[in-house]
Design a protein around this motif. Structure first.
Motif, mmCIF file in Angstrom:
data_model
loop_
_atom_site.group_PDB
_atom_site.id
_atom_site.type_symbol
_atom_site.label_atom_id
_atom_site.label_comp_id
_atom_site.label_asym_id
_atom_site.label_seq_id
_atom_site.Cartn_x
_atom_site.Cartn_y
_atom_site.Cartn_z
ATOM 1 N N LEU A 69 3.278 2.113 -6.981
ATOM 2 C CA LEU A 69 2.605 3.363 -6.610
ATOM 3 C C LEU A 69 3.616 4.500 -6.476
ATOM 4 C CD1 LEU A 69 0.040 4.905 -5.786
ATOM 5 C CD2 LEU A 69 0.483 4.166 -3.432
ATOM 6 N N ASP A 70 4.739 4.254 -5.811
ATOM 7 C CA ASP A 70 5.756 5.296 -5.647
ATOM 8 C C ASP A 70 6.278 5.782 -6.994
ATOM 9 O OD1 ASP A 70 5.527 5.226 -2.884
ATOM 10 O OD2 ASP A 70 7.239 3.884 -2.613
ATOM 11 N N ARG A 71 6.495 4.861 -7.929
ATOM 12 C CA ARG A 71 6.971 5.236 -9.274
ATOM 13 C C ARG A 71 5.928 6.096 -9.978
ATOM 14 N NH1 ARG A 71 7.497 0.950 -14.007
ATOM 15 N NH2 ARG A 71 7.591 2.430 -15.727
ATOM 16 N N LEU A 72 4.656 5.684 -9.907
ATOM 17 C CA LEU A 72 3.582 6.471 -10.523
ATOM 18 C C LEU A 72 3.519 7.880 -9.942
ATOM 19 C CD1 LEU A 72 0.673 3.888 -10.632
ATOM 20 C CD2 LEU A 72 1.413 5.276 -12.576
ATOM 21 N N LEU A 73 3.556 7.953 -8.623
ATOM 22 C CA LEU A 73 3.491 9.259 -7.969
ATOM 23 C C LEU A 73 4.651 10.142 -8.401
ATOM 24 C CD1 LEU A 73 2.467 8.203 -4.337
ATOM 25 C CD2 LEU A 73 0.987 9.174 -6.111
ATOM 26 N N LEU A 74 5.853 9.589 -8.408
ATOM 27 C CA LEU A 74 7.041 10.347 -8.780
ATOM 28 C C LEU A 74 6.924 10.877 -10.208
ATOM 29 C CD1 LEU A 74 9.914 11.250 -7.979
ATOM 30 C CD2 LEU A 74 10.738 9.098 -8.949
ATOM 31 N N GLU A 75 6.455 10.027 -11.126
ATOM 32 C CA GLU A 75 6.323 10.448 -12.525
ATOM 33 C C GLU A 75 5.232 11.495 -12.712
ATOM 34 O OE1 GLU A 75 6.145 7.240 -15.346
ATOM 35 O OE2 GLU A 75 7.915 6.270 -14.485
ATOM 36 N N CYS A 76 4.340 11.619 -11.739
ATOM 37 C CA CYS A 76 3.265 12.614 -11.815
ATOM 38 C C CYS A 76 3.547 13.825 -10.919
ATOM 39 C CB CYS A 76 1.938 11.968 -11.440
ATOM 40 S SG CYS A 76 1.425 10.707 -12.623
ATOM 41 N N GLY A 77 4.752 13.887 -10.363
ATOM 42 C CA GLY A 77 5.140 15.039 -9.556
ATOM 43 C C GLY A 77 4.634 14.997 -8.125
ATOM 44 N N LEU A 78 4.297 13.822 -7.633
ATOM 45 C CA LEU A 78 3.796 13.676 -6.269
ATOM 46 C C LEU A 78 4.695 12.737 -5.470
ATOM 47 C CD1 LEU A 78 0.006 13.068 -7.018
ATOM 48 C CD2 LEU A 78 1.005 15.161 -6.073
ATOM 49 N N GLY A 79 4.574 12.822 -4.162
ATOM 50 C CA GLY A 79 5.223 11.889 -3.264
ATOM 51 C C GLY A 79 4.231 11.494 -2.186
ATOM 52 N N ARG A 80 4.585 10.493 -1.407
ATOM 53 C CA ARG A 80 3.680 10.061 -0.334
ATOM 54 C C ARG A 80 3.398 11.191 0.658
ATOM 55 N NH1 ARG A 80 3.499 3.959 1.134
ATOM 56 N NH2 ARG A 80 4.207 2.997 -0.796
ATOM 57 N N GLU A 81 4.334 12.104 0.791
ATOM 58 C CA GLU A 81 4.142 13.218 1.724
ATOM 59 C C GLU A 81 3.053 14.181 1.257
ATOM 60 O OE1 GLU A 81 7.251 14.415 -1.247
ATOM 61 O OE2 GLU A 81 6.895 12.605 -0.043
ATOM 62 N N ASP A 82 2.638 14.073 -0.003
ATOM 63 C CA ASP A 82 1.592 14.934 -0.566
ATOM 64 C C ASP A 82 0.202 14.349 -0.426
ATOM 65 O OD1 ASP A 82 3.532 16.783 -1.620
ATOM 66 O OD2 ASP A 82 3.931 15.309 -3.195
ATOM 67 N N LEU A 83 0.099 13.096 0.036
ATOM 68 C CA LEU A 83 -1.158 12.363 0.035
ATOM 69 C C LEU A 83 -1.428 11.750 1.396
ATOM 70 C CD1 LEU A 83 -0.068 10.084 -2.904
ATOM 71 C CD2 LEU A 83 -1.535 12.057 -3.195
ATOM 72 N N TYR A 84 -2.635 11.217 1.518
ATOM 73 C CA TYR A 84 -2.970 10.336 2.635
ATOM 74 C C TYR A 84 -3.420 9.029 1.998
ATOM 75 C CZ TYR A 84 -4.818 8.558 7.006
ATOM 76 O OH TYR A 84 -5.051 7.788 8.125
ATOM 77 N N ILE A 85 -2.796 7.916 2.386
ATOM 78 C CA ILE A 85 -3.070 6.611 1.785
ATOM 79 C C ILE A 85 -3.650 5.685 2.842
ATOM 80 C CG2 ILE A 85 -2.095 4.654 0.535
ATOM 81 C CD1 ILE A 85 0.289 6.515 -0.193
ATOM 82 N N THR A 86 -4.780 5.068 2.528
ATOM 83 C CA THR A 86 -5.424 4.180 3.493
ATOM 84 C C THR A 86 -6.132 3.031 2.766
ATOM 85 O OG1 THR A 86 -6.759 4.171 5.509
ATOM 86 C CG2 THR A 86 -7.629 5.437 3.639
ATOM 87 N N ASN A 87 -6.754 2.170 3.541
ATOM 88 C CA ASN A 87 -7.516 1.038 3.025
ATOM 89 C C ASN A 87 -8.904 1.030 3.665
ATOM 90 O OD1 ASN A 87 -5.546 -0.662 1.415
ATOM 91 N ND2 ASN A 87 -4.435 -0.471 3.346
ATOM 92 N N ILE A 88 -9.853 0.395 2.993
ATOM 93 C CA ILE A 88 -11.171 0.193 3.582
ATOM 94 C C ILE A 88 -11.048 -0.740 4.780
ATOM 95 C CG2 ILE A 88 -13.457 -0.822 3.218
ATOM 96 C CD1 ILE A 88 -13.190 0.043 0.266
ATOM 97 N N ILE A 89 -10.362 -1.853 4.569
ATOM 98 C CA ILE A 89 -10.140 -2.851 5.609
ATOM 99 C C ILE A 89 -8.768 -2.591 6.217
ATOM 100 C CG2 ILE A 89 -9.937 -5.338 6.084
ATOM 101 C CD1 ILE A 89 -12.721 -4.492 5.147
ATOM 102 N N LYS A 90 -8.655 -2.663 7.515
ATOM 103 C CA LYS A 90 -7.396 -2.342 8.188
ATOM 104 C C LYS A 90 -6.552 -3.564 8.528
ATOM 105 C CE LYS A 90 -8.851 1.888 8.084
ATOM 106 N NZ LYS A 90 -8.505 2.698 6.922
ATOM 107 N N CYS A 91 -7.078 -4.751 8.279
ATOM 108 C CA CYS A 91 -6.343 -5.984 8.562
ATOM 109 C C CYS A 91 -6.234 -6.822 7.289
ATOM 110 C CB CYS A 91 -7.042 -6.796 9.652
ATOM 111 S SG CYS A 91 -7.146 -5.945 11.240
ATOM 112 N N HIS A 92 -5.154 -7.566 7.193
ATOM 113 C CA HIS A 92 -4.896 -8.420 6.036
ATOM 114 C C HIS A 92 -5.903 -9.563 5.973
ATOM 115 C CE1 HIS A 92 -2.693 -10.682 3.068
ATOM 116 N NE2 HIS A 92 -2.444 -11.668 3.913
ATOM 117 N N SER A 93 -6.470 -9.778 4.773
ATOM 118 C CA SER A 93 -7.392 -10.899 4.553
ATOM 119 C C SER A 93 -6.578 -12.136 4.191
ATOM 120 C CB SER A 93 -8.345 -10.598 3.394
ATOM 121 O OG SER A 93 -9.078 -9.437 3.630
ATOM 122 N N PRO A 94 -6.815 -13.258 4.853
ATOM 123 C CA PRO A 94 -6.070 -14.479 4.527
ATOM 124 C C PRO A 94 -6.174 -14.815 3.044
ATOM 125 C CG PRO A 94 -7.397 -14.799 6.495
ATOM 126 C CD PRO A 94 -7.790 -13.467 5.909
ATOM 127 N N GLY A 95 -5.035 -15.130 2.440
ATOM 128 C CA GLY A 95 -5.022 -15.482 1.023
ATOM 129 C C GLY A 95 -5.287 -14.312 0.093
#
Length: 196
Positions: A69-95
């Protein structure tokens, strides 16, 4: 907006999540993973659930998928500081299994209030599970990635999850093209705001 989080501030959401026991994933997680990034971002990335490394650190996209993801963002002129990144689920699913409906339902208020507080202009779903929950239940990532839907002053799209690139590196250029279109759409949005 009044909620189970009080007034629904960022701090209240973080505090509530840190002690959440709304579904069985709370019993197996190491750390819940709240979204990270700019709280003024116009672009919000939503994936399905944290992986094992995210579970250990409490931060989204810190493993191999995060490197992609970081490589993609960098190649598109973005960084994590330009976005908000989250998940639907906030806890890791086993397996690393797909989250079940009970887990999605239990976590959805967190995502709802992250979105409410952020008010993004663009939401990008990373992967099939996120796209089917956010855009349409029958969303086909292989056919519909890079297409746009508009809802409540927000443009929604989806692309492959970075982990899909780890399994099939040929998808990298497809995802990069999707991200370049996202950057272009965001730039057009900025231009439209300046004309007002």
């Amino acid at each position: 907006m009044q909620s189970i989080f009080g007034q629904g501030t960022w701090n209240e959401i973080y505090e509530h999540l840190s002690v959440c026991t709304q579904c069985p994933l709370s019993q197996s997680r190491h750390l819940p993973v709240m979204g990270r990034g700019s709280r003024q971002a116009d672009i919000m990335l939503i994936a399905e659930a944290p992986g094992a490394q995210e579970d250990q650190q409490g931060v989204p996209f810190v493993g191999r998928s995060g490197e992609v993801l970081d490589r993609l963002l960098l190649e598109c002129g973005l960084g994590r500081e330009d976005l908000y990144i989250t998940n639907i689920i906030k806890c890791h699913s086993p397996g690393n299994r797909d989250p079940n409906e009970e887990e999605k339902k239990a976590c959805f208020p967190y995502l709802k209030y992250e979105t409410y507080l952020l008010k993004p202009e663009i939401i990008v779903c990373l992967g099939r599970v996120a796209a089917q929950r956010i855009i349409a239940p029958d969303f086909k990532i292989s056919r519909q990635h890079g297409t746009w839907t508009h809802r409540k002053n927000c443009a929604l799209t989806a692309t492959y999850h970075p982990s899909a690139i780890l399994h099939d590196p040929s998808k990298y250029e497809l995802v990069k093209e999707d991200f370049l279109e996202i950057v272009k759409k965001c730039s057009l949005s900025y231009a439209a705001r300046w004309k007002r």
